[in-house]
Design a protein around this motif. Structure first.
Motif, PDB file in Angstrom:
ATOM      1  N   UNK A 248      22.549  -0.603  -8.939  1.00  0.00           N
ATOM      2  CA  UNK A 248      23.538   0.479  -8.951  1.00  0.00           C
ATOM      3  C   UNK A 248      22.900   1.790  -9.376  1.00  0.00           C
ATOM      4  N   UNK A 249      23.550   2.887  -8.998  1.00  0.00           N
ATOM      5  CA  UNK A 249      23.085   4.205  -9.423  1.00  0.00           C
ATOM      6  C   UNK A 249      23.505   4.464 -10.869  1.00  0.00           C
ATOM      7  N   UNK A 250      22.815   5.404 -11.494  1.00  0.00           N
ATOM      8  CA  UNK A 250      23.131   5.770 -12.874  1.00  0.00           C
ATOM      9  C   UNK A 250      24.582   6.224 -12.988  1.00  0.00           C
ATOM     10  N   UNK A 251      25.071   6.962 -11.973  1.00  0.00           N
ATOM     11  CA  UNK A 251      26.445   7.449 -12.012  1.00  0.00           C
ATOM     12  C   UNK A 251      27.433   6.289 -12.099  1.00  0.00           C
ATOM     13  N   UNK A 252      27.136   5.172 -11.409  1.00  0.00           N
ATOM     14  CA  UNK A 252      28.010   4.011 -11.476  1.00  0.00           C
ATOM     15  C   UNK A 252      28.005   3.380 -12.870  1.00  0.00           C
ATOM     16  N   UNK A 276      20.902 -11.004 -17.624  1.00  0.00           N
ATOM     17  CA  UNK A 276      20.685  -9.708 -18.257  1.00  0.00           C
ATOM     18  C   UNK A 276      19.291  -9.166 -17.942  1.00  0.00           C
ATOM     19  N   UNK A 277      19.262  -7.916 -17.458  1.00  0.00           N
ATOM     20  CA  UNK A 277      18.001  -7.241 -17.165  1.00  0.00           C
ATOM     21  C   UNK A 277      17.735  -6.106 -18.153  1.00  0.00           C
ATOM     22  N   UNK A 278      18.788  -5.502 -18.669  1.00  0.00           N
ATOM     23  CA  UNK A 278      18.613  -4.382 -19.587  1.00  0.00           C
ATOM     24  C   UNK A 278      19.964  -3.871 -20.064  1.00  0.00           C
ATOM     25  N   UNK A 279      19.944  -2.744 -20.763  1.00  0.00           N
ATOM     26  CA  UNK A 279      21.170  -2.141 -21.262  1.00  0.00           C
ATOM     27  C   UNK A 279      21.026  -0.621 -21.180  1.00  0.00           C
ATOM     28  N   UNK A 280      22.116   0.049 -20.854  1.00  0.00           N
ATOM     29  CA  UNK A 280      22.121   1.511 -20.841  1.00  0.00           C
ATOM     30  C   UNK A 280      23.264   1.966 -21.735  1.00  0.00           C
ATOM     31  N   UNK A 281      22.950   2.896 -22.675  1.00  0.00           N
ATOM     32  CA  UNK A 281      23.925   3.290 -23.684  1.00  0.00           C
ATOM     33  C   UNK A 281      24.189   4.794 -23.643  1.00  0.00           C
ATOM     34  N   UNK A 282      25.210   5.200 -24.383  1.00  0.00           N
ATOM     35  CA  UNK A 282      25.496   6.629 -24.543  1.00  0.00           C
ATOM     36  C   UNK A 282      24.290   7.367 -25.091  1.00  0.00           C
ATOM     37  N   UNK A 283      23.576   6.735 -26.001  1.00  0.00           N
ATOM     38  CA  UNK A 283      22.384   7.361 -26.573  1.00  0.00           C
ATOM     39  C   UNK A 283      21.312   7.596 -25.525  1.00  0.00           C
ATOM     40  N   UNK A 284      21.145   6.634 -24.629  1.00  0.00           N
ATOM     41  CA  UNK A 284      20.180   6.800 -23.535  1.00  0.00           C
ATOM     42  C   UNK A 284      20.571   7.990 -22.655  1.00  0.00           C
ATOM     43  N   UNK A 285      21.873   8.118 -22.381  1.00  0.00           N
ATOM     44  CA  UNK A 285      22.344   9.218 -21.542  1.00  0.00           C
ATOM     45  C   UNK A 285      22.078  10.566 -22.210  1.00  0.00           C
ATOM     46  N   UNK A 286      22.344  10.690 -23.487  1.00  0.00           N
ATOM     47  CA  UNK A 286      22.106  11.952 -24.198  1.00  0.00           C
ATOM     48  C   UNK A 286      20.627  12.310 -24.181  1.00  0.00           C
ATOM     49  N   UNK A 288      18.428  11.488 -21.935  1.00  0.00           N
ATOM     50  CA  UNK A 288      18.062  11.948 -20.586  1.00  0.00           C
ATOM     51  C   UNK A 288      18.444  13.412 -20.393  1.00  0.00           C
ATOM     52  N   UNK A 289      19.640  13.771 -20.808  1.00  0.00           N
ATOM     53  CA  UNK A 289      20.118  15.151 -20.655  1.00  0.00           C
ATOM     54  C   UNK A 289      19.263  16.097 -21.485  1.00  0.00           C
ATOM     55  N   UNK A 290      18.891  15.696 -22.696  1.00  0.00           N
ATOM     56  CA  UNK A 290      18.056  16.538 -23.549  1.00  0.00           C
ATOM     57  C   UNK A 290      16.716  16.816 -22.894  1.00  0.00           C
ATOM     58  N   UNK A 291      16.203  15.847 -22.117  1.00  0.00           N
ATOM     59  CA  UNK A 291      14.906  16.021 -21.449  1.00  0.00           C
ATOM     60  C   UNK A 291      15.054  16.680 -20.086  1.00  0.00           C
ATOM     61  N   UNK A 292      16.293  17.024 -19.693  1.00  0.00           N
ATOM     62  CA  UNK A 292      16.513  17.705 -18.428  1.00  0.00           C
ATOM     63  C   UNK A 292      16.591  16.785 -17.236  1.00  0.00           C
ATOM     64  N   UNK A 293      16.693  15.466 -17.471  1.00  0.00           N
ATOM     65  CA  UNK A 293      16.815  14.501 -16.365  1.00  0.00           C
ATOM     66  C   UNK A 293      18.299  14.303 -16.059  1.00  0.00           C
TER      67      UNK A 293
END
Length: 356
Positions: A248-252, A276-286, A288-293
């Motif tokens: 899936x895309x990150x947006x999903x 289970x392959x991994x986990x994506x959290x609110x912290x990961x999203x923040x 990414x945004x801080x790094x301009x991704x």
């Protein structure tokens, strides 16, 4: 029934409290003396009750084993009854039995003759508590219990009493001098009744297949319940378990995190088999945004946390909470033996259950 020998234990030494001194100059010294006398008297009460309890150990024998067998083989429920202070001890005994998986109910003797006798049925066992063994309200019930075919176990201090003579088996606590200035208030005798009841309940527990998980099922509340709670009892499952495919895309993934009931602030990334392959959290999203991704079209597997720490459904919640504190994370994926993501443990749930 032969009269049991009187206990050879020393009688409690209970000291009378001194009166208050009247002269003003003597008041400080009188208060000191009064305080010392109060402490000495309190120690005497505790020593008297301790001797009463220890005295019952000498009286355990075949009668105790008979009572244990009756309760263990009871086809119905254990009905505990008693009046006054002995009744209060009986209520606690009934509660102890129920909390360890034995069906039990307390029957108030005075209410029994006004309809509550309907709580009793053939196949039940009666535990009747009375230090004197002459409690009128209890004695009125003995013929009724006999008519119902319910055996009576008497916990009493008088083996020659009417209650003892009407019982199938007698647990004798012995003649006990009360820890009271008047020698009247039930104190040492109720302590002995309490201890004898606990001895019966705990010996019964030892002889039955009843473990920590069974105990936890009956104690879901408070600190005790939390100490034996398992992750599967608290984790988020079904629609509340935020799952997203690794393709899936990150947006999903962000949509899943946002729209999952309870808004867990994380998404467990799984393959097509649900592993289970991994986990994506609110912290990961923040981060990414801080790094301009800010490209939300990238596959979530490229930005997810790989090989996340996870737990099993059978893990103690206390253990899982300790891991979350150590790792400083707000979520832990829950996986089964095949590695499938079957749930999510969220810090919000631990807070609600008062683990933090």
């Amino acid at each position: 029934m032969a009269r049991a020998p009187r206990s050879t234990a020393k009688k409690p030494r209970l000291r009378a409290l001194p009166g208050r001194a009247s002269p003003a100059s003597a008041r400080p010294q009188a208060r000191d003396a009064d305080a010392e006398a109060s402490l000495a008297y309190a120690r005497g009460v505790l020593e008297a009750e301790a001797r009463a309890i220890l005295g019952t150990t000498e009286r355990l024998g075949d009668a105790f084993l008979h009572a244990l067998r009756l309760v263990r083989e009871c086809a119905g429920q254990v009905v505990v009854t008693g009046m006054g202070k002995a009744g209060h001890i009986g209520q606690k005994l009934s509660s102890t039995l129920a909390s360890t998986g034995v069906r039990s109910v307390f029957l108030h003797p005075a209410e029994a003759v006004h309809g509550d006798l309907g709580r009793v049925a053939p196949g039940d066992v009666i535990l009747a508590l009375s230090n004197s063994g002459s409690t009128e309200e209890l004695l009125r019930l003995l013929p009724l219990f006999k008519r119902m075919g319910t055996p009576v176990v008497a916990l009493t201090g008088d083996v020659d009493s009417p209650l003892a003579k009407g019982a199938e088996v007698v647990l004798d606590i012995g003649r006990i001098e009360e820890a009271c200035p008047m020698g009247l208030v039930p104190t040492a005798s109720t302590a002995a009744l309490h201890a004898m009841g606990d001895a019966l309940a705990m010996t019964l527990l030892r002889s039955r297949p009843f473990g920590r998980d069974d105990y936890a099922l009956l104690h879901p509340g408070g600190k005790l319940g939390r100490s034996v709670l398992r992750v599967f009892e608290l984790m988020r499952t079904g629609p509340a378990n935020p799952l997203v495919l690794d393709t899936a895309r990150l947006s999903q993934a962000v949509v899943v995190m946002t729209n999952t009931p309870g808004r867990p602030g994380a998404a467990c990334v799984v393959d097509r088999d649900g592993k289970l392959e991994g986990i994506f959290t609110d912290g990961d999203l923040r981060r990414l945004v801080e790094r301009g991704h800010t490209d939300f079209e990238v596959p979530v597997r490229q930005v997810m946390g790989k090989r996340p720490r996870c737990i099993t459904p059978e893990t103690l919640v206390l253990t899982a909470a300790a891991q979350m504190r150590e790792l400083r994370v707000d979520q832990l994926p829950v996986v089964d033996v095949e590695g499938r993501a079957v749930g999510l443990l969220d810090v919000q749930d631990l807070l609600a259950a008062k683990f933090f």
